[in-house]
Design a protein around this motif. Structure first.
Motif, PDB file in Angstrom:
ATOM      1  N   LEU A 150       0.521  -1.315  -0.240  1.00 30.71           N
ATOM      2  CA  LEU A 150       0.403   0.303  -0.129  1.00 30.71           C
ATOM      3  C   LEU A 150       0.659   1.381   0.148  1.00 30.71           C
ATOM      4  CD1 LEU A 150      -2.819   1.083   0.077  1.00 30.71           C
ATOM      5  CD2 LEU A 150      -2.788   1.276   2.592  1.00 30.71           C
ATOM      6  N   LEU A 151       1.934   1.223   0.604  1.00 28.46           N
ATOM      7  CA  LEU A 151       2.895   2.372   0.761  1.00 28.46           C
ATOM      8  C   LEU A 151       3.444   2.632  -0.751  1.00 28.46           C
ATOM      9  CD1 LEU A 151       4.524   1.593   4.600  1.00 28.46           C
ATOM     10  CD2 LEU A 151       2.743   3.480   3.276  1.00 28.46           C
ATOM     11  N   PHE A 152       3.992   1.343  -1.466  1.00 28.01           N
ATOM     12  CA  PHE A 152       4.611   1.985  -2.675  1.00 28.01           C
ATOM     13  C   PHE A 152       3.725   1.713  -3.631  1.00 28.01           C
ATOM     14  CE2 PHE A 152       8.101  -0.266  -0.132  1.00 28.01           C
ATOM     15  CZ  PHE A 152       9.077   0.370  -0.797  1.00 28.01           C
ATOM     16  N   LEU A 153       2.099   1.499  -3.310  1.00 27.16           N
ATOM     17  CA  LEU A 153       1.225   1.796  -4.161  1.00 27.16           C
ATOM     18  C   LEU A 153       1.129   3.283  -4.149  1.00 27.16           C
ATOM     19  CD1 LEU A 153      -1.256   1.444  -6.339  1.00 27.16           C
ATOM     20  CD2 LEU A 153      -2.428   0.890  -4.591  1.00 27.16           C
ATOM     21  N   LEU A 154       1.097   4.425  -3.194  1.00 29.60           N
ATOM     22  CA  LEU A 154       0.262   5.397  -2.908  1.00 29.60           C
ATOM     23  C   LEU A 154       2.068   5.939  -3.616  1.00 29.60           C
ATOM     24  CD1 LEU A 154      -0.797   5.520   0.451  1.00 29.60           C
ATOM     25  CD2 LEU A 154      -1.660   5.633  -1.395  1.00 29.60           C
ATOM     26  N   ALA A 155       3.247   5.497  -3.526  1.00 30.62           N
ATOM     27  CA  ALA A 155       4.354   5.805  -3.832  1.00 30.62           C
ATOM     28  C   ALA A 155       4.491   5.874  -5.253  1.00 30.62           C
ATOM     29  CB  ALA A 155       5.336   6.313  -3.452  1.00 30.62           C
ATOM     30  N   ARG A 156       3.545   5.430  -5.267  1.00 31.34           N
ATOM     31  CA  ARG A 156       3.763   4.898  -6.941  1.00 31.34           C
ATOM     32  C   ARG A 156       5.143   4.433  -7.378  1.00 31.34           C
ATOM     33  NH1 ARG A 156       0.841   9.832 -10.715  1.00 31.34           N
ATOM     34  NH2 ARG A 156      -1.336  10.130  -9.211  1.00 31.34           N
ATOM     35  N   TRP A 157       5.490   3.477  -7.167  1.00 25.65           N
ATOM     36  CA  TRP A 157       6.682   2.538  -7.274  1.00 25.65           C
ATOM     37  C   TRP A 157       6.506   1.085  -7.907  1.00 25.65           C
ATOM     38  CZ3 TRP A 157      11.460   3.951  -3.231  1.00 25.65           C
ATOM     39  CH2 TRP A 157      12.348   5.129  -3.425  1.00 25.65           C
ATOM     40  N   PRO A 158       6.791   0.377  -8.530  1.00 26.62           N
ATOM     41  CA  PRO A 158       6.676  -0.926  -8.946  1.00 26.62           C
ATOM     42  C   PRO A 158       6.481  -1.803  -7.690  1.00 26.62           C
ATOM     43  CG  PRO A 158       9.300  -0.634  -9.690  1.00 26.62           C
ATOM     44  CD  PRO A 158       8.755   1.338  -8.227  1.00 26.62           C
ATOM     45  N   PRO A 159       6.221  -2.967  -8.124  1.00 24.79           N
ATOM     46  CA  PRO A 159       6.339  -3.977  -6.801  1.00 24.79           C
ATOM     47  C   PRO A 159       7.160  -4.414  -6.446  1.00 24.79           C
ATOM     48  CG  PRO A 159       3.857  -3.888  -8.783  1.00 24.79           C
ATOM     49  CD  PRO A 159       4.550  -3.259  -9.126  1.00 24.79           C
ATOM     50  N   GLY A 160       7.697  -4.585  -7.645  1.00 24.83           N
ATOM     51  CA  GLY A 160       9.227  -5.735  -7.758  1.00 24.83           C
ATOM     52  C   GLY A 160      10.377  -4.683  -6.310  1.00 24.83           C
ATOM     53  N   VAL A 161       9.893  -3.712  -5.279  1.00 28.02           N
ATOM     54  CA  VAL A 161      10.711  -2.997  -5.172  1.00 28.02           C
ATOM     55  C   VAL A 161      10.181  -3.322  -3.847  1.00 28.02           C
ATOM     56  CG1 VAL A 161      11.268  -0.304  -3.585  1.00 28.02           C
ATOM     57  CG2 VAL A 161      10.949  -0.850  -6.749  1.00 28.02           C
ATOM     58  N   ALA A 162       8.511  -3.380  -3.321  1.00 27.49           N
ATOM     59  CA  ALA A 162       8.096  -3.858  -2.129  1.00 27.49           C
ATOM     60  C   ALA A 162       8.396  -5.133  -2.549  1.00 27.49           C
ATOM     61  CB  ALA A 162       6.274  -4.048  -2.720  1.00 27.49           C
TER      62      ALA A 162
END
Length: 286
Positions: A150-162
């Motif tokens: 959810l945090l990376f979705l808000l930051a618009r970072w790719p799933p691989g980084v999560a």
């Protein structure tokens, strides 16, 4: 590793895959809500039509259904998804490359960060750096995969980084314990007493000894990353394997879930088997 051992491990892997698929199908069949079809909600249907739909859902026994699907899969036919109304082979061909890319990015970043940080802490022996690394790994370990997604979705970072954030603390803590334990061994202490540089000690006396355990950890990390990627893809809306699993569960699609369970089991066993295969070779080399 002799041929008998390889044959025994192969047979065990095949039995595990077959048993895992059957148990998943059995659990799904026994789950509340299985057998319900959205067509039953159509007010235009009569009672006889609803009974026919329910009979269609439960007409085939789970054992017969499982082995019938297994026989079809051996001929390249994975069946049709009832929830998405598409061939399962096509769905896998579309979704698996997305998941594979995220998995590769997550493993590369997670391993690179963890290994680099462990080597930095081992080389520098700085209490501040060690405290910072422990705090960072502890914070990442405390967060569930869905929250990280959810945090990376808000930051618009790719799933691989999560995925990298999820697996990083587990890899870091194991590597830190492993390398620090080796640094306390007599041959390393003797090299330090002789004035050998820290970089050379790590390269010649620590990493070669740790190589077999690192190889085993690599196989386990693939399973961890694959498991973490499923909720991450669901939360991020990434059109990969995880989102497909969520759609199959929502639609109570037994055919699709069965094939997905078998595929996940194959990936897990393959990763662990490759790790087990190379570990003895690494031990012999060092």
């Amino acid at each position: 590793m002799n041929l008998r051992h390889i044959a025994r491990r192969t047979a065990t892997a095949i039995l595990t895959i077959l048993l895992g698929g059957f148990l998943s199908a059995l659990l799904l069949r026994a789950a509340p809500g299985y057998g319900f079809d959205e067509r039953e909600m159509d007010p235009r249907l009569r009672a006889e039509s609803i009974r026919a739909i329910r009979a269609e859902q439960t007409a085939t026994g789970i054992t017969t259904l499982y082995f019938r699907n297994l026989q079809s899969a051996m001929h390249g036919d994975l069946g049709v998804s009832r929830a998405l109304n598409r061939p399962i082979a096509e769905l896998f061909a579309e979704r698996l490359p997305v998941t594979a890319k995220s998995l590769a990015v997550g493993l590369a970043m997670g391993w690179g960060t963890a290994l680099g940080l462990v080597l930095a802490v081992s080389y520098a022996r700085n209490s501040t750096l060690e405290l910072l690394a422990a705090t960072l790994s502890g914070a990442a370990l405390a967060l569930p995969a869905a929250v990280i997604a959810l945090l990376f979705l808000l930051a618009r970072w790719p799933p691989g980084v999560a995925v990298a954030v999820v697996i990083f603390p587990r890899i870091f803590r194991y590597l830190r314990s492993l390398l620090f334990g080796i640094l306390e061994q007599p041959h390393v202490l003797f090299a330090c007493a002789k004035g050998v540089g820290r970089a050379r000690i790590l390269a010649w006396h620590v990493l070669p000894v740790a190589a077999p355990q690192i190889a085993a950890l690599a196989g386990i990390s693939v399973s961890l990353a694959f498991g973490a990627l499923i909720p991450i893809e669901v939360v991020c809306g990434s059109p990969g394997f995880g989102l497909l699993a969520w759609q199959a569960a929502q639609g109570r699609d037994l055919q699709l879930l069965l094939n997905m369970t078998v595929l996940v089991t194959i990936v897990t066993i393959a990763a662990n088997s490759v790790s087990d295969f190379f570990t003895p070779a690494i031990e012999d080399a060092v």
